[in-house]
Scaffold this motif. Structure first.
Motif, PDB file in Angstrom:
ATOM      1  N   ASP A   9       0.760  -1.110   0.047  1.00  0.00           N
ATOM      2  CA  ASP A   9      -0.046  -0.106   0.024  1.00  0.00           C
ATOM      3  C   ASP A   9       0.817   1.116   0.004  1.00  0.00           C
ATOM      4  O   ASP A   9       1.186   1.926   1.069  1.00  0.00           O
ATOM      5  N   ILE A  10       1.319   1.554  -1.168  1.00  0.00           N
ATOM      6  CA  ILE A  10       2.185   2.731  -1.611  1.00  0.00           C
ATOM      7  C   ILE A  10       1.463   3.875  -2.474  1.00  0.00           C
ATOM      8  O   ILE A  10       0.988   3.144  -3.328  1.00  0.00           O
ATOM      9  N   PRO A  11       1.806   4.852  -2.506  1.00  0.00           N
ATOM     10  CA  PRO A  11       1.445   5.753  -3.606  1.00  0.00           C
ATOM     11  C   PRO A  11       2.023   5.760  -4.955  1.00  0.00           C
ATOM     12  O   PRO A  11       2.441   6.685  -5.449  1.00  0.00           O
ATOM     13  N   ALA A  12       2.234   4.603  -5.417  1.00  0.00           N
ATOM     14  CA  ALA A  12       2.858   4.221  -6.794  1.00  0.00           C
ATOM     15  C   ALA A  12       1.768   4.828  -7.850  1.00  0.00           C
ATOM     16  O   ALA A  12       0.554   4.475  -7.743  1.00  0.00           O
ATOM     17  N   GLU A  23      15.774 -17.307  -5.406  1.00  0.00           N
ATOM     18  CA  GLU A  23      16.975 -17.495  -4.445  1.00  0.00           C
ATOM     19  C   GLU A  23      16.380 -16.641  -3.055  1.00  0.00           C
ATOM     20  O   GLU A  23      16.865 -16.853  -2.132  1.00  0.00           O
ATOM     21  N   GLU A  24      15.997 -15.578  -3.596  1.00  0.00           N
ATOM     22  CA  GLU A  24      15.823 -14.382  -2.208  1.00  0.00           C
ATOM     23  C   GLU A  24      14.283 -14.352  -1.806  1.00  0.00           C
ATOM     24  O   GLU A  24      13.954 -13.646  -0.895  1.00  0.00           O
ATOM     25  N   GLU A  25      13.451 -15.166  -2.528  1.00  0.00           N
ATOM     26  CA  GLU A  25      12.180 -15.395  -2.217  1.00  0.00           C
ATOM     27  C   GLU A  25      11.371 -13.990  -2.163  1.00  0.00           C
ATOM     28  O   GLU A  25      10.847 -13.579  -1.240  1.00  0.00           O
ATOM     29  N   ALA A  26      11.889 -13.087  -3.350  1.00  0.00           N
ATOM     30  CA  ALA A  26      11.204 -11.592  -3.345  1.00  0.00           C
ATOM     31  C   ALA A  26      10.589 -11.217  -4.529  1.00  0.00           C
ATOM     32  O   ALA A  26      11.168 -11.951  -5.583  1.00  0.00           O
ATOM     33  N   LEU A  27       9.851 -10.610  -4.527  1.00  0.00           N
ATOM     34  CA  LEU A  27       9.343  -9.762  -5.830  1.00  0.00           C
ATOM     35  C   LEU A  27       9.929  -8.526  -6.189  1.00  0.00           C
ATOM     36  O   LEU A  27       9.749  -7.898  -5.338  1.00  0.00           O
ATOM     37  N   LEU A  37      12.767   1.308  -8.253  1.00  0.00           N
ATOM     38  CA  LEU A  37      12.932  -0.115  -8.376  1.00  0.00           C
ATOM     39  C   LEU A  37      12.640  -0.753  -6.897  1.00  0.00           C
ATOM     40  O   LEU A  37      13.424  -0.211  -5.850  1.00  0.00           O
ATOM     41  N   TYR A  38      11.677  -1.525  -6.637  1.00  0.00           N
ATOM     42  CA  TYR A  38      11.215  -2.036  -5.147  1.00  0.00           C
ATOM     43  C   TYR A  38      11.436  -3.579  -5.075  1.00  0.00           C
ATOM     44  O   TYR A  38      11.539  -4.306  -6.219  1.00  0.00           O
ATOM     45  N   GLY A  45       6.610  -9.321   4.842  1.00  0.00           N
ATOM     46  CA  GLY A  45       5.825  -8.324   4.630  1.00  0.00           C
ATOM     47  C   GLY A  45       6.651  -6.736   4.126  1.00  0.00           C
ATOM     48  O   GLY A  45       5.609  -6.051   4.113  1.00  0.00           O
ATOM     49  N   VAL A  46       7.924  -6.894   4.084  1.00  0.00           N
ATOM     50  CA  VAL A  46       8.417  -5.504   3.789  1.00  0.00           C
ATOM     51  C   VAL A  46       8.660  -5.441   2.432  1.00  0.00           C
ATOM     52  O   VAL A  46       9.039  -6.037   1.409  1.00  0.00           O
TER      53      VAL A  46
END
Length: 83
Positions: A9-12, A23-27, A37-38, A45-46
């Protein structure tokens, strides 16, 4: 059937180029107009900004070595790895 879940929930303006890094289990994803870049990590949840250098990222490709190939403005293509 799929269930939608609101995870960030950010104002993108709008998110583009979602790329899962196993490997990082991240999107990784980009807010194109804001040129950021996020990285979203579901386990914690970060959602964090990992690159904010003024160059929008339109596409992301995960490379074999774990780095990301970023396709940016003005035919700017770079290999990027956090840290």
């Amino acid at each position: 059937m799929y269930t939608l879940e609101w995870v960030v929930d950010i104002p993108a303006a709008y998110g583009t180029a979602p790329t899962w890094h196993p490997e990082e289990e991240a999107l990784y994803w980009s807010d194109l107009p804001a040129a950021r870049l996020y990285r979203y990590t579901p386990a914690t949840g970060v959602n964090e900004v990992v690159l904010d250098d003024g160059h929008p990222v339109g596409a992301i490709v995960l490379q074999q070595d774990g780095s990301l190939l970023l396709f940016r403005d003005e035919a700017n293509v770079v290999a990027w790895h956090d840290g």
